[in-house]
Design an enzyme around this catalytic site. Structure first.
Site, PDB file in Angstrom:
ATOM      1  N   LYS A  51       0.835  -1.213   0.000  1.00 56.58           N
ATOM      2  CA  LYS A  51       0.000   0.000   0.000  1.00 56.58           C
ATOM      3  C   LYS A  51       0.874   1.270   0.000  1.00 56.58           C
ATOM      4  O   LYS A  51       0.656   2.179  -0.806  1.00 56.58           O
ATOM      5  CB  LYS A  51      -0.944   0.012   1.230  1.00 56.58           C
ATOM      6  CG  LYS A  51      -1.857  -1.212   1.306  1.00 56.58           C
ATOM      7  CD  LYS A  51      -2.790  -1.166   2.493  1.00 56.58           C
ATOM      8  CE  LYS A  51      -2.080  -1.241   3.843  1.00 56.58           C
ATOM      9  NZ  LYS A  51      -1.386  -2.530   4.116  1.00 56.58           N
ATOM     10  N   ARG A  67      -9.676   0.490   9.165  1.00 56.25           N
ATOM     11  CA  ARG A  67      -9.315  -0.896   9.505  1.00 56.25           C
ATOM     12  C   ARG A  67     -10.434  -1.588  10.270  1.00 56.25           C
ATOM     13  O   ARG A  67     -10.297  -2.759  10.626  1.00 56.25           O
ATOM     14  CB  ARG A  67      -8.055  -0.908  10.359  1.00 56.25           C
ATOM     15  CG  ARG A  67      -6.757  -1.143   9.552  1.00 56.25           C
ATOM     16  CD  ARG A  67      -5.599  -0.906  10.497  1.00 56.25           C
ATOM     17  NE  ARG A  67      -4.431  -1.683  10.220  1.00 56.25           N
ATOM     18  CZ  ARG A  67      -3.300  -1.180   9.719  1.00 56.25           C
ATOM     19  NH1 ARG A  67      -3.236   0.078   9.362  1.00 56.25           N
ATOM     20  NH2 ARG A  67      -2.242  -1.957   9.568  1.00 56.25           N
ATOM     21  N   ARG A  97      11.390  -0.660  12.081  1.00 55.95           N
ATOM     22  CA  ARG A  97      10.070  -0.862  12.697  1.00 55.95           C
ATOM     23  C   ARG A  97      10.097  -2.100  13.584  1.00 55.95           C
ATOM     24  O   ARG A  97      10.355  -3.213  13.109  1.00 55.95           O
ATOM     25  CB  ARG A  97       8.997  -1.037  11.603  1.00 55.95           C
ATOM     26  CG  ARG A  97       8.597   0.251  10.937  1.00 55.95           C
ATOM     27  CD  ARG A  97       7.549   0.042   9.863  1.00 55.95           C
ATOM     28  NE  ARG A  97       6.314  -0.588  10.344  1.00 55.95           N
ATOM     29  CZ  ARG A  97       5.197  -0.638   9.634  1.00 55.95           C
ATOM     30  NH1 ARG A  97       5.151  -0.081   8.419  1.00 55.95           N
ATOM     31  NH2 ARG A  97       4.136  -1.223  10.111  1.00 55.95           N
ATOM     32  N   ARG A 116      -0.114  -9.496  13.286  1.00 56.24           N
ATOM     33  CA  ARG A 116      -0.699  -8.405  12.482  1.00 56.24           C
ATOM     34  C   ARG A 116      -1.576  -8.992  11.372  1.00 56.24           C
ATOM     35  O   ARG A 116      -2.647  -8.458  11.062  1.00 56.24           O
ATOM     36  CB  ARG A 116       0.406  -7.532  11.888  1.00 56.24           C
ATOM     37  CG  ARG A 116       1.054  -6.626  12.943  1.00 56.24           C
ATOM     38  CD  ARG A 116       2.394  -6.099  12.487  1.00 56.24           C
ATOM     39  NE  ARG A 116       2.303  -5.220  11.335  1.00 56.24           N
ATOM     40  CZ  ARG A 116       3.346  -4.946  10.536  1.00 56.24           C
ATOM     41  NH1 ARG A 116       4.534  -5.474  10.776  1.00 56.24           N
ATOM     42  NH2 ARG A 116       3.179  -4.146   9.532  1.00 56.24           N
TER      43      ARG A 116
HETATM   44  N1  ATP Z   1       5.295  -5.597  -5.731  1.00 60.19           N
HETATM   45  C1  ATP Z   1       6.181  -5.846  -4.782  1.00 60.19           C
HETATM   46  N2  ATP Z   1       7.011  -6.890  -4.889  1.00 60.19           N
HETATM   47  C2  ATP Z   1       7.916  -7.142  -3.924  1.00 60.19           C
HETATM   48  N3  ATP Z   1       8.066  -6.395  -2.831  1.00 60.19           N
HETATM   49  C3  ATP Z   1       7.254  -5.352  -2.686  1.00 60.19           C
HETATM   50  C4  ATP Z   1       6.274  -5.017  -3.635  1.00 60.19           C
HETATM   51  N4  ATP Z   1       5.619  -3.923  -3.228  1.00 60.19           N
HETATM   52  C5  ATP Z   1       6.152  -3.589  -2.051  1.00 60.19           C
HETATM   53  N5  ATP Z   1       7.137  -4.445  -1.728  1.00 60.19           N
HETATM   54  C6  ATP Z   1       7.942  -4.430  -0.516  1.00 60.19           C
HETATM   55  O1  ATP Z   1       7.147  -5.025   0.511  1.00 60.19           O
HETATM   56  C7  ATP Z   1       7.333  -4.332   1.721  1.00 60.19           C
HETATM   57  C8  ATP Z   1       5.981  -3.864   2.183  1.00 60.19           C
HETATM   58  O2  ATP Z   1       5.486  -2.891   1.287  1.00 60.19           O
HETATM   59  P1  ATP Z   1       4.726  -1.621   1.806  1.00 60.19           P
HETATM   60  O3  ATP Z   1       5.517  -0.992   2.910  1.00 60.19           O
HETATM   61  O4  ATP Z   1       4.390  -0.775   0.645  1.00 60.19           O
HETATM   62  O5  ATP Z   1       3.444  -2.355   2.371  1.00 60.19           O
HETATM   63  P2  ATP Z   1       2.210  -1.812   3.158  1.00 60.19           P
HETATM   64  O6  ATP Z   1       1.024  -2.482   2.586  1.00 60.19           O
HETATM   65  O7  ATP Z   1       2.228  -0.332   3.174  1.00 60.19           O
HETATM   66  O8  ATP Z   1       2.536  -2.392   4.587  1.00 60.19           O
HETATM   67  P3  ATP Z   1       2.103  -1.863   6.038  1.00 60.19           P
HETATM   68  O9  ATP Z   1       0.629  -1.858   6.060  1.00 60.19           O
HETATM   69  O10 ATP Z   1       2.690  -2.884   6.955  1.00 60.19           O
HETATM   70  O11 ATP Z   1       2.719  -0.523   6.231  1.00 60.19           O
HETATM   71  C9  ATP Z   1       8.307  -3.202   1.461  1.00 60.19           C
HETATM   72  O12 ATP Z   1       9.574  -3.576   1.902  1.00 60.19           O
HETATM   73  C10 ATP Z   1       8.268  -3.036  -0.057  1.00 60.19           C
HETATM   74  O13 ATP Z   1       9.502  -2.590  -0.572  1.00 60.19           O
HETATM   75  N1  LIG Z   2      -6.591   2.521  11.103  1.00 61.37           N
HETATM   76  C1  LIG Z   2      -5.931   1.989  12.158  1.00 61.37           C
HETATM   77  N2  LIG Z   2      -6.616   1.540  13.217  1.00 61.37           N
HETATM   78  C2  LIG Z   2      -5.973   1.022  14.268  1.00 61.37           C
HETATM   79  N3  LIG Z   2      -4.668   0.882  14.331  1.00 61.37           N
HETATM   80  C3  LIG Z   2      -3.930   1.322  13.287  1.00 61.37           C
HETATM   81  C4  LIG Z   2      -4.520   1.919  12.155  1.00 61.37           C
HETATM   82  N4  LIG Z   2      -3.573   2.251  11.295  1.00 61.37           N
HETATM   83  C5  LIG Z   2      -2.424   1.892  11.824  1.00 61.37           C
HETATM   84  N5  LIG Z   2      -2.633   1.342  13.030  1.00 61.37           N
HETATM   85  C6  LIG Z   2      -1.619   0.801  13.949  1.00 61.37           C
HETATM   86  O1  LIG Z   2      -0.320   1.065  13.390  1.00 61.37           O
HETATM   87  C7  LIG Z   2       0.327  -0.161  13.023  1.00 61.37           C
HETATM   88  C8  LIG Z   2       1.134   0.006  11.769  1.00 61.37           C
HETATM   89  O2  LIG Z   2       0.270   0.352  10.702  1.00 61.37           O
HETATM   90  P1  LIG Z   2       0.693   0.119   9.172  1.00 61.37           P
HETATM   91  O3  LIG Z   2      -0.496   0.552   8.350  1.00 61.37           O
HETATM   92  O4  LIG Z   2       0.958  -1.336   9.022  1.00 61.37           O
HETATM   93  O5  LIG Z   2       1.884   0.955   8.924  1.00 61.37           O
HETATM   94  C9  LIG Z   2      -0.791  -1.202  12.950  1.00 61.37           C
HETATM   95  O6  LIG Z   2      -0.353  -2.525  13.170  1.00 61.37           O
HETATM   96  C10 LIG Z   2      -1.706  -0.722  14.095  1.00 61.37           C
HETATM   97  O7  LIG Z   2      -1.192  -1.061  15.320  1.00 61.37           O
END
Ligand code: ATP
Ligand SMILES: Nc1ncnc2c1ncn2[C@@H]1O[C@H](COP(=O)(O)O)[C@@H](O)[C@H]1O
Length: 369
Positions: free
Chosen positions: A193, A268, A313, A325
Site C-alpha cells: 500500500k 481498519r 520498525r 498483524r
Molecule cells: N510488488 C512488490 N514486490 C515485492 N516487494 C514489494 C512489492 N511492493 C512492495 N514491496 C515491498 O514489501 C514491503 C511492504 O510494502 P509496503 O511498505 O508498501 O506495504 P504496506 O502495505 O504499506 O505495509 P504496512 O501496512 O505494513 O505498512 C516493502 O519492503 C516493499 O519494498
Molecule cells: N486505522 C488503524 N486503526 C488502528 N490501528 C492502526 C490503524 N492504522 C495503523 N494502526 C496501527 O499502526 C500499526 C502500523 O500500521 P501500518 O499501516 O501497518 O503501517 C498497525 O499494526 C496498528 O497497530
C-alpha cells in the site's frame, strides 16, 4: 453523487418525498374543484414527469394538454423565454390549472400569463411542484406549491442540465464545492500500500494519509498519542478506534484544499469506515473506491521480514508480531471490504508482480472511476 456533463450533483429530494408532494397537490386541487373537469396544462419539457404522475393520481375526470417553453441555458435562467409550442385547443370558459415542475425567477410563469391573457378561461390557477422563494421576482400568485426549496440548481424528475438528468426519478442538487477523488488503498500488512501510494499520490494529485506513518511520527516525537499508540503497535494490535478516528480527522482537516485523499491503513474497522463516510459527508464528498491489493500470506511475511532489516520498525522485526498483524487483519479488518462491497465500491487488484506492473494495474482501475 452523479456527474452530468462537467458538473457533479448530490442527492437532494428522494422519490418518496417527491411523491408525497405530488399527493399533497392532488388532494388540495381535487378538493377545491369537486366535480368540475379541469384542464391541466403542463409546461414542457420539465413538467412531463410531474404532469404524468399528477394526472395518474388525480381521482376525478380531467383533461391534460401541454405547452412548450424554453428558458434555461446551462445552469442559468435565461431572460429570453422561447414559445416553442403554444396552446392547441380552445379553453374558453374552462377551469385551467397550470402544472409547472419548478418556479424560480418567474419568467416562464410571466410568459404563461401572457399566453393566457387573451384566452377567455373561467379560472386560471398555478400549481408548481417545486418553488424557490429566494429566486422568485414576480407578483403572480402561486395557488398550489408542492415544496419550497433553496435557490440551488437542481436536476432530475423532469429537470435537466443541458438535456441530461430529466429521466432521474429523484432530484439532485448541484455540488458547488470542489470535486474530490478519495480512495482507500486496502490490503494486509506488506501488501504494498505504502509503496504504491507514493506513485499514485503524484500521478493523481492526492494527499496520502497513512495512519501507520502518522502513529510512527508521533512515537518518534514522543507525543502522548505516540506513547499510547506504541503499546498497541508493538504487539501488532489495532490502536483503539476513537483515537485513530480523531487523528485521521485532524490529518484530513490539515489538508482542507486537497483535491482528494489516498487513505492507506485506514479504515481498519467498520466503525472507522462509518466515521470516514461521515467525515467525507461534511466535505460534501465521498469515498470513490476501496482498492484492495491481494497477496498471499507467506509472501507478505517474507516482504515484512525483509523490510524489517532496514525499516527500524519493531513490528517488522519479529515474525510472531508480523503473524499477529496478519491475524488481526483477517479477524478485524478484512470485514471492512464488505462495507464497501455493499456500496459497490470494492475493487480487488492482484498485488503480486513488479512494483511498476502493480502501479499499472491500479492506474487502470482508477482511470475508470
Ligand atoms: N510488488 C512488490 N514486490 C515485492 N516487494 C514489494 C512489492 N511492493 C512492495 N514491496 C515491498 O514489501 C514491503 C511492504 O510494502 P509496503 O511498505 O508498501 O506495504 P504496506 O502495505 O504499506 O505495509 P504496512 O501496512 O505494513 O505498512 C516493502 O519492503 C516493499 O519494498
Ligand atoms: N486505522 C488503524 N486503526 C488502528 N490501528 C492502526 C490503524 N492504522 C495503523 N494502526 C496501527 O499502526 C500499526 C502500523 O500500521 P501500518 O499501516 O501497518 O503501517 C498497525 O499494526 C496498528 O497497530
Amino acid at each position: 453523487m452523479i456527474k452530468l456533463h462537467d458538473k457533479y450533483f448530490k442527492p437532494f429530494i428522494s422519490a418518496k418525498d417527491i411523491e408525497t408532494a405530488v399527493d399533497k397537490l392532488v388532494a388540495e386541487i381535487a378538493n377545491d374543484f369537486g366535480d368540475e373537469i379541469p384542464v391541466f396544462v403542463g409546461i414542457l419539457n420539465g413538467s412531463f414527469m410531474f404532469a404524468s404522475d399528477f394526472v395518474k393520481k388525480y381521482p376525478k375526470p380531467c383533461e391534460v394538454t401541454f405547452i412548450k417553453l424554453a428558458s434555461y441555458e446551462g445552469v442559468k435562467s435565461s431572460e429570453d423565454i422561447q414559445r416553442l409550442i403554444g396552446l392547441t385547443q380552445d379553453l374558453t370558459g374552462r377551469t385551467v390549472i397550470i402544472l409547472e415542475d419548478i418556479i424560480d425567477t418567474g419568467k416562464t410563469l410571466e410568459e404563461v400569463h401572457r399566453i393566457f391573457k387573451n384566452e377567455k378561461v373561467n379560472t386560471l390557477k398555478i400549481a408548481t411542484l417545486f418553488y424557490k422563494p429566494e429566486a422568485y421576482k414576480k407578483d403572480f400568485k402561486l395557488h398550489y406549491i408542492g415544496m419550497e426549496i433553496p435557490n440551488k440548481f437542481i436536476v432530475g424528475y423532469g429537470l435537466d442540465y443541458d438535456n441530461l438528468g430529466r429521466d432521474l426519478p429523484e432530484v439532485y442538487q448541484i455540488k458547488e464545492t470542489q470535486h474530490m477523488t478519495n480512495l482507500v488503498l486496502f490490503g494486509p500488512p506488506g501488501a504494498g500500500k505504502g509503496t504504491q501510494a507514493n506513485f499514485l499520490k503524484e500521478k493523481y494529485n492526492l494527499v496520502h494519509i497513512s495512519t501507520g506513518d502518522v502513529f510512527r511520527y508521533n512515537i518518534k516525537n514522543e507525543t502522548a498519542l505516540g506513547t499510547l499508540a506504541k503499546s498497541y503497535i508493538d504487539k501488532g494490535a489495532l490502536v483503539p478506534d476513537q483515537v485513530t478516528i480523531d487523528m485521521l480527522n485532524a490529518e484530513v482537516e490539515k489538508n482542507a484544499d486537497a483535491s482528494g485523499f489516498l487513505f492507506d491503513g485506514f479504515p481498519r474497522t467498520t466503525a472507522q469506515a462509518k466515521a470516514l463516510d461521515e467525515l467525507m459527508d461534511t466535505k460534501d464528498s465521498q469515498i470513490n473506491a476501496m482498492i484492495a491489493l491481494e497477496v498471499e500470506d507467506e509472501v507478505l511475511v517474507q516482504r515484512l521480514l525483509e523490510r524489517g532489516k532496514t525499516s527500524g520498525r519493531a513490528d517488522d522485526a519479529d515474525e510472531g508480531v508480523i503473524r499477529n498483524r496478519l491475524k488481526v487483519y483477517y479477524d478485524e479488518t478484512a470485514i471492512v471490504a464488505d462495507y464497501y462491497t455493499a456500496q459497490n465500491k470494492f475493487i480487488a487488484v492482484d498485488g503480486v508482480g513488479s512494483i511498476e506492473e502493480i502501479t499499472e494495474r491500479l492506474s487502470t482501475v482508477i482511470d475508470k472511476l
